[in-house]
Design a protein around this motif. Structure first.
Motif, mmCIF file in Angstrom:
data_model
loop_
_atom_site.group_PDB
_atom_site.id
_atom_site.type_symbol
_atom_site.label_atom_id
_atom_site.label_comp_id
_atom_site.label_asym_id
_atom_site.label_seq_id
_atom_site.Cartn_x
_atom_site.Cartn_y
_atom_site.Cartn_z
ATOM 1 N N GLN A 73 0.824 -1.215 0.000
ATOM 2 C CA GLN A 73 0.000 0.000 0.000
ATOM 3 C C GLN A 73 0.855 1.260 0.000
ATOM 4 O O GLN A 73 0.446 2.288 -0.508
ATOM 5 C CB GLN A 73 -0.914 0.025 1.227
ATOM 6 C CG GLN A 73 -1.928 -1.096 1.266
ATOM 7 C CD GLN A 73 -2.681 -1.106 2.590
ATOM 8 O OE1 GLN A 73 -2.753 -0.121 3.301
ATOM 9 N NE2 GLN A 73 -3.254 -2.260 2.926
ATOM 10 N N TYR A 74 2.050 1.196 0.593
ATOM 11 C CA TYR A 74 2.918 2.370 0.678
ATOM 12 C C TYR A 74 3.625 2.666 -0.634
ATOM 13 O O TYR A 74 3.822 3.825 -0.996
ATOM 14 C CB TYR A 74 4.002 2.187 1.750
ATOM 15 C CG TYR A 74 3.510 1.850 3.137
ATOM 16 C CD1 TYR A 74 2.292 2.311 3.615
ATOM 17 C CD2 TYR A 74 4.276 1.077 3.980
ATOM 18 C CE1 TYR A 74 1.868 2.004 4.889
ATOM 19 C CE2 TYR A 74 3.867 0.772 5.267
ATOM 20 C CZ TYR A 74 2.654 1.238 5.708
ATOM 21 O OH TYR A 74 2.231 0.935 6.974
ATOM 22 N N LYS A 179 2.711 8.914 -0.674
ATOM 23 C CA LYS A 179 1.720 7.835 -0.631
ATOM 24 C C LYS A 179 1.798 7.111 0.712
ATOM 25 O O LYS A 179 0.787 6.806 1.336
ATOM 26 C CB LYS A 179 1.951 6.857 -1.793
ATOM 27 C CG LYS A 179 1.026 5.673 -1.806
ATOM 28 C CD LYS A 179 -0.406 6.073 -2.065
ATOM 29 C CE LYS A 179 -1.289 4.843 -2.203
ATOM 30 N NZ LYS A 179 -2.691 5.192 -2.358
ATOM 31 N N GLN A 182 0.157 9.230 3.278
ATOM 32 C CA GLN A 182 -1.293 9.175 3.126
ATOM 33 C C GLN A 182 -1.868 7.903 3.759
ATOM 34 O O GLN A 182 -2.865 7.960 4.482
ATOM 35 C CB GLN A 182 -1.644 9.237 1.633
ATOM 36 C CG GLN A 182 -3.112 9.147 1.338
ATOM 37 C CD GLN A 182 -3.365 9.056 -0.175
ATOM 38 O OE1 GLN A 182 -2.496 8.708 -0.959
ATOM 39 N NE2 GLN A 182 -4.576 9.381 -0.560
ATOM 40 N N VAL A 183 -1.232 6.767 3.521
ATOM 41 C CA VAL A 183 -1.717 5.499 4.079
ATOM 42 C C VAL A 183 -1.516 5.469 5.594
ATOM 43 O O VAL A 183 -2.422 5.071 6.333
ATOM 44 C CB VAL A 183 -1.012 4.299 3.394
ATOM 45 C CG1 VAL A 183 -1.383 2.996 4.076
ATOM 46 C CG2 VAL A 183 -1.362 4.256 1.911
ATOM 47 N N CYS A 185 -1.360 7.916 7.707
ATOM 48 C CA CYS A 185 -2.170 8.899 8.426
ATOM 49 C C CYS A 185 -3.668 8.708 8.233
ATOM 50 O O CYS A 185 -4.465 9.425 8.857
ATOM 51 C CB CYS A 185 -1.781 10.320 7.993
ATOM 52 S SG CYS A 185 -0.097 10.752 8.484
ATOM 53 N N LYS A 186 -4.057 7.766 7.403
ATOM 54 C CA LYS A 186 -5.477 7.523 7.160
ATOM 55 C C LYS A 186 -6.158 7.114 8.451
ATOM 56 O O LYS A 186 -5.659 6.268 9.189
ATOM 57 C CB LYS A 186 -5.639 6.417 6.115
ATOM 58 C CG LYS A 186 -7.098 6.150 5.734
ATOM 59 C CD LYS A 186 -7.180 4.970 4.797
ATOM 60 C CE LYS A 186 -7.256 5.488 3.393
ATOM 61 N NZ LYS A 186 -7.463 4.388 2.423
ATOM 62 N N VAL A 187 -7.286 7.714 8.737
ATOM 63 C CA VAL A 187 -8.055 7.360 9.937
ATOM 64 C C VAL A 187 -8.600 5.958 9.756
ATOM 65 O O VAL A 187 -9.214 5.644 8.743
ATOM 66 C CB VAL A 187 -9.197 8.379 10.181
ATOM 67 C CG1 VAL A 187 -10.000 7.980 11.396
ATOM 68 C CG2 VAL A 187 -8.640 9.772 10.308
ATOM 69 N N GLN A 188 -8.350 5.115 10.740
ATOM 70 C CA GLN A 188 -8.783 3.714 10.625
ATOM 71 C C GLN A 188 -9.948 3.432 11.535
ATOM 72 O O GLN A 188 -10.129 3.943 12.566
ATOM 73 C CB GLN A 188 -7.632 2.800 10.975
ATOM 74 C CG GLN A 188 -6.487 2.995 10.015
ATOM 75 C CD GLN A 188 -5.310 2.102 10.366
ATOM 76 O OE1 GLN A 188 -5.369 1.230 11.212
ATOM 77 N NE2 GLN A 188 -4.206 2.329 9.698
#
Length: 188
Positions: A73-74, A179, A182-183, A185-188
């Motif tokens: 994903q990164y 990227k 972004q992944v 720091c994405k709220v999970q």
């Protein structure tokens, strides 16, 4: 962030980067810029160091980074990332695919991984599609978040002039790092 705080951050924060760590650089990193420095490594290889700020505490960044299957994903070019053995030093297998003009290059690498809890991850090639490959992720507390420094040294097993390798690293790594941020720091 106050000017006095910024002036207290030293060049040693950017381990491996031979660039002045002045107030402008500090503010640009805090504002989201990814700082990149490329150098020659071998006649056919390159070395790149990138640095970015993550608005996350270091322990949270660490937990996500050591989830190695998630690296697909990164970095969009990585097609597979799996831990093949655990222990004091982990072993990791990664495969990637990269398109160059009319060619598609596929690489694979087996890495020995050493983790210094919460601070650093070292990668050394055991075998793979490179003549040599090493990488290091370094994490430091920085303001209210984490400063991530990523250094890669690699020589492909096909003779491509180092200048082309360095240019590719200089163009692609900042996008890959953004990227990654972004992944992460994405709220999970």
């Amino acid at each position: 962030m106050t000017a006095s705080y910024i002036s207290n951050i030293s060049d040693s924060m950017i381990k491996g980067m031979n660039m002045p760590w002045n107030q402008d650089k500090q503010l640009s990193v805090m504002g989201g810029e990814v700082l990149v420095q490329t150098e020659s490594h071998t006649a056919w290889g390159g070395s790149v160091t990138a640095c970015m700020y993550l608005p996350l505490v270091r322990s949270r960044v660490w937990q996500q980074l050591i989830d190695y299957p998630r690296w697909v994903q990164y970095f969009p070019d990585i097609t597979k990332s799996e831990v093949i053995s655990q222990g004091e030093a982990k072993r990791l297998y990664q495969a990637a695919q990269k398109n160059f003009l009319f060619l598609t290059a596929q690489v694979e690498i087996y890495l020995n991984v050493v983790e210094l809890l919460g601070k650093q991850i070292q990668f050394r090639m055991e075998k793979g599609s490179f003549l040599d490959f090493t990488a290091m992720l370094d994490l430091k507390d920085y303001g209210n978040g984490t400063l991530l420094t990523y250094q890669v040294k690699a020589t492909p097993n096909i003779p491509i002039p180092a200048i082309f390798i360095q240019q590719a690293m200089n163009l692609e790594l900042p996008a890959n790092m953004r990227k990654m941020r972004q992944v992460l720091c994405k709220v999970q």
